[in-house]
Design a protein around this motif. Structure first.
Motif, short mmCIF file in Angstrom:
data_model
loop_
_atom_site.label_atom_id
_atom_site.label_comp_id
_atom_site.label_asym_id
_atom_site.label_seq_id
_atom_site.Cartn_x
_atom_site.Cartn_y
_atom_site.Cartn_z
N TYR A 127 -12.01 4.26 5.39
CA TYR A 127 -10.86 5.10 5.74
C TYR A 127 -11.02 6.50 5.15
O TYR A 127 -11.39 6.65 3.99
N ARG A 128 -10.80 7.52 5.95
CA ARG A 128 -10.84 8.90 5.46
C ARG A 128 -9.50 9.60 5.59
O ARG A 128 -9.06 10.29 4.68
N ASN A 129 -8.86 9.44 6.78
CA ASN A 129 -7.54 10.06 6.99
C ASN A 129 -6.90 9.43 8.22
O ASN A 129 -7.57 8.72 8.99
N PRO A 130 -5.61 9.67 8.45
CA PRO A 130 -4.92 8.96 9.54
C PRO A 130 -5.44 9.28 10.94
O PRO A 130 -5.23 8.49 11.86
N SER A 131 -6.17 10.39 11.10
CA SER A 131 -6.63 10.73 12.44
C SER A 131 -7.67 9.72 12.96
O SER A 131 -7.95 9.67 14.15
N GLN A 132 -8.21 8.90 12.06
CA GLN A 132 -9.16 7.86 12.49
C GLN A 132 -8.45 6.72 13.20
O GLN A 132 -9.10 5.88 13.80
N SER A 148 -2.94 0.46 -6.22
CA SER A 148 -2.73 1.90 -6.02
C SER A 148 -3.27 2.32 -4.65
O SER A 148 -2.63 3.09 -3.93
N SER A 149 -4.43 1.80 -4.25
CA SER A 149 -5.03 2.23 -2.98
C SER A 149 -4.15 1.82 -1.80
O SER A 149 -3.88 2.62 -0.90
N GLY A 150 -3.72 0.56 -1.78
CA GLY A 150 -2.89 0.09 -0.67
C GLY A 150 -1.63 0.92 -0.52
O GLY A 150 -1.25 1.33 0.58
N LEU A 151 -0.98 1.20 -1.64
CA LEU A 151 0.26 1.98 -1.56
C LEU A 151 -0.01 3.42 -1.12
O LEU A 151 0.73 3.98 -0.31
N GLN A 152 -1.10 3.99 -1.65
CA GLN A 152 -1.40 5.38 -1.27
C GLN A 152 -1.72 5.48 0.23
O GLN A 152 -1.29 6.41 0.90
N LEU A 153 -2.46 4.51 0.73
CA LEU A 153 -2.80 4.57 2.17
C LEU A 153 -1.55 4.33 3.02
O LEU A 153 -1.31 5.05 4.01
N ALA A 154 -0.73 3.35 2.65
CA ALA A 154 0.50 3.09 3.41
C ALA A 154 1.37 4.35 3.43
O ALA A 154 1.93 4.73 4.48
N ASP A 155 1.46 5.01 2.30
CA ASP A 155 2.27 6.23 2.17
C ASP A 155 1.73 7.33 3.09
O ASP A 155 2.45 7.94 3.88
N GLU A 156 0.41 7.55 3.02
CA GLU A 156 -0.18 8.65 3.81
C GLU A 156 -0.08 8.35 5.31
O GLU A 156 0.23 9.24 6.12
#
Ligand SMILES: Cc1cc2nc3c(=O)[nH]c(=O)nc-3n(C[C@H](O)[C@H](O)[C@H](O)COP(=O)(O)OP(=O)(O)OC[C@H]3O[C@@H](n4cnc5c(N)ncnc54)[C@H](O)[C@@H]3O)c2cc1C
Length: 431
Positions: free
Chosen positions: A165-170, A183-191
């Motif tokens: 994963y790099r950013n939501p445009s993927q 921390s990763s799961g929450l940060q990705l869900a947030d973004e």
């Protein structure tokens, strides 16, 4: 036994080989150089490779700048309370490599490491090294851990490991299921939610923490009250402690708290652990309320421990007053299943952890689950690991954990290098 002629060109013979030029390998290089140990650092990519190529675009450290320090080197910028971006971490580690003057061979992948003649043979794609000691500083995050349930997903379900994963445009349009609540799961869900996509997060055991407590960064408290320094051999169940996920924290300019309540407030749907998939339906465990209650309880215990410390050291007038945080909100009857098609789940993102890659290590040092056996980073005399979760201390996997671990393990390594000489001398003088 293979001879050197069988295994390829000999690149060199040194006292020690360090595998990996992340911060751990560089810190070890500094310690070895200080003791005159001839060594080389072999790096498959570039210095700080993981931070250059294996992190998502928006990632910042969750440890503040003042805490970002390596042996002999620390952040000296104008924002000690800020959190470095991945690009800034690369700059920091690059600066450290120059400071250390480490003998790094970039673009050199270690393909095999095995014992031979009381030392080790290290095969790479650019020749072979012989050494008497080796340090595995190749990182704790080499291979994504994907749960078994992945195998039972309907064919065609799009999945993404969080290392990809790099950013939501993927992501395709449609709902995203993030599996994992560290921390990763929450940060990705947030973004991903902020990008406008509907998001569901599947939550198992997790560690909840506020960004700030009593006006100070939570990492400051973890450091001053001694939690980061807790030792691996003073912990009741170190196997379990090493599996504890990273705390739900994000480094953001506004120093915000990121927890499940914050995600819910943004409209993220929260379900229990993903446990199965059948006929296009995903099944979630009913343990959500328990996991959240446990995380709330552990948070309260942590805050109480901080408050006791403040009282004991009469620190009360230097910090803000104690506070308590609202319990994690959980529906009375959380959803136990989701229909992938009906809910338009377009992508599943596995934020289920990473583990080290030792596929090239051909020394019998693994337990029956394939995990590296080690005693606080000492795999066997002459073979050492670095940077693993709770390896010698709770802080071992953080940058600032390298200092103490490298000091301890380099001393062990030195003793190992001196031992044969001492034994030979003892024989010579007859003791
Ligand atoms: C998402 C994420 C967030 C993190 N956030 C923080 C944080 O906020 N604060 C903090 O202090 N720490 C954080 N960490 C932890 C820690 O700083 C990093 O994991 C760090 O990268 C580990 O450092 P290392 O030097 O041990 O390993 P790495 O940085 O992973 O370096 C290992 C090096 O070994 C090389 N290598 C691997 N295999 C081979 C091979 N076979 N041959 C040759 N070279 C090889 C790799 O290319 C790499 O350069 C985070 C980690 C992750 C994954």
């Amino acid at each position: 036994m293979a001879t050197l002629a069988h295994v390829g060109r000999v690149a060199g013979t040194v006292d020690a080989v360090v595998v990996g030029a992340g911060h751990s390998g560089l810190a070890m290089s500094r310690a070895l150089a200080a003791h005159g140990v001839e060594h080389v650092v072999l790096e498959r990519g570039e210095i700080a490779n993981a931070w250059r190529h294996e992190r998502w675009d928006s990632l910042r450290l969750l440890t503040p700048n003042w805490q970002t320090r390596l042996p002999g080197y620390r952040y000296r910028g104008a924002d000690p309370d800020g959190y470095m971006t991945a690009a800034e971490v690369v700059g920091f580690i690059d600066g450290y490599a120059k400071f250390v003057g480490a003998p790094v061979r970039t673009g050199t992948t270690v393909t095999k490491l095995r014992a031979e003649d009381g030392g080790y043979l290290v095969e790479t794609d650019r020749g072979m090294w012989r050494c008497r000691a080796a340090v595995l500083a190749n990182g704790a995050h080499g291979v994504p851990v994907v749960p078994d349930v992945a195998a039972s997903l309907s064919p065609g379900t799009r999945t993404l490991r969080y290392s990809e994963y790099r950013n939501p445009s993927q992501l395709d349009a449609g709902r995203v299921l993030v599996v994992g609540s560290s921390s990763s799961g929450l940060q990705l869900a947030d973004e991903i939610r902020r990008s406008g996509r509907p998001v569901t997060i599947a939550v198992g055991e997790h560690i909840r923490m506020p960004r700030l407590y009593r006006g100070r960064d939570i990492q400051w408290w973890l450091e001053v009250i001694g939690i980061h320094n807790e030792r691996y051999n003073e912990t009741d169940d170190i196997v379990r402690a090493r599996r504890v996920p990273s705390p739900q924290l994000v480094g953001s300019p506004e120093r915000r708290t990121l927890d499940l309540n914050a995600l819910r407030a943004q409209g993220v749907d929260v379900v229990g652990r993903l446990v199965g998939s059948n006929d296009g339906r995903l099944q979630f465990s009913g343990s959500l309320a328990n996991h959240c209650a446990m995380a709330d309880l552990k948070l309260t215990r942590l805050l109480e421990r901080i408050d006791r410390w403040v009282d004991e050291y009469r620190f009360g007038d230097l910090v803000a007053r104690p506070e308590r945080f609202a319990p994690t909100r959980v529906e009375a009857t959380p959803r136990l299943s989701l229909d992938v098609k009906k809910e338009s789940i377009a992508t599943i993102v596995w934020a289920t952890g990473l583990r080290p890659d030792y596929s090239w290590l051909q020394v019998p040092v693994f337990d029956n689950k394939g995990r590296l056996r080690h005693d606080g980073g000492v795999v066997e005399p002459g073979l050492y690991a670095l940077g693993l979760n709770f390896m010698r201390r709770r802080k071992s996997s953080y940058m600032h954990g390298a200092e103490d671990d490298v000091r301890d393990l380099s001393e062990h390594l030195l003793q190992h290098l001196r031992a044969p000489k001492r034994a030979a001398l003892a024989t010579a003088v007859g003791i």
